[in-house]
Design an enzyme around this catalytic site. Sequence first.
Site: not given
Length: 185
Positions: A113-114
């Site tokens: 994800c991030h």
Amino acid sequence: MANELDGRRIAFMVASEGIEQVELTEPWQAVTDAGGNPQLLAPEPGKAQAFNHLDKADTFLVDRAIGDADPGDYDALVLPGGVANPDQLRTVPAAVEFTRSMFAAGKPAAVICHGPWTLVEADLVRGRTITSWPSLKTEIRNAGGTWVDAEVQVCTAEPNVLITSRKPDDLPAFCQKLRTVFQRP
């Protein structure tokens, strides 16, 4: 395949809050189910607060403060996502240095994800092909990486094997791949 990670210590590094809970718990369970020993590292001792997107979820006991952890004690690294978690983690010098040390030692990493924000901060995406949450695409490219839109991406470019995924929907493929890659000596 219940023991493919038997005896392997896996560092899960997070900020003290903002972790996307499922991106911590599912890889953690995959490591545990494979006989590995996951350890939660955070900037401060105590507990780390997870979230289900923007809503507070569970807290998790921190095994060790990042500044007190020795990268040599771990066989692999997992960087869970969530928006706030990696945004905070990349501002912690000890976290950036821990990540650099793990990569320099050739230890595999799995980032979702991030999570690649910490890799960007540590200058570890240059020359690598990775995926992430789509909003990181420009930062990854600006940092010298190649961004792809894929469920799971395995990059074997030096100095280590790097597994990346985009989002919680990708967790089955992400967890399967990290179990396979993390068992390598």
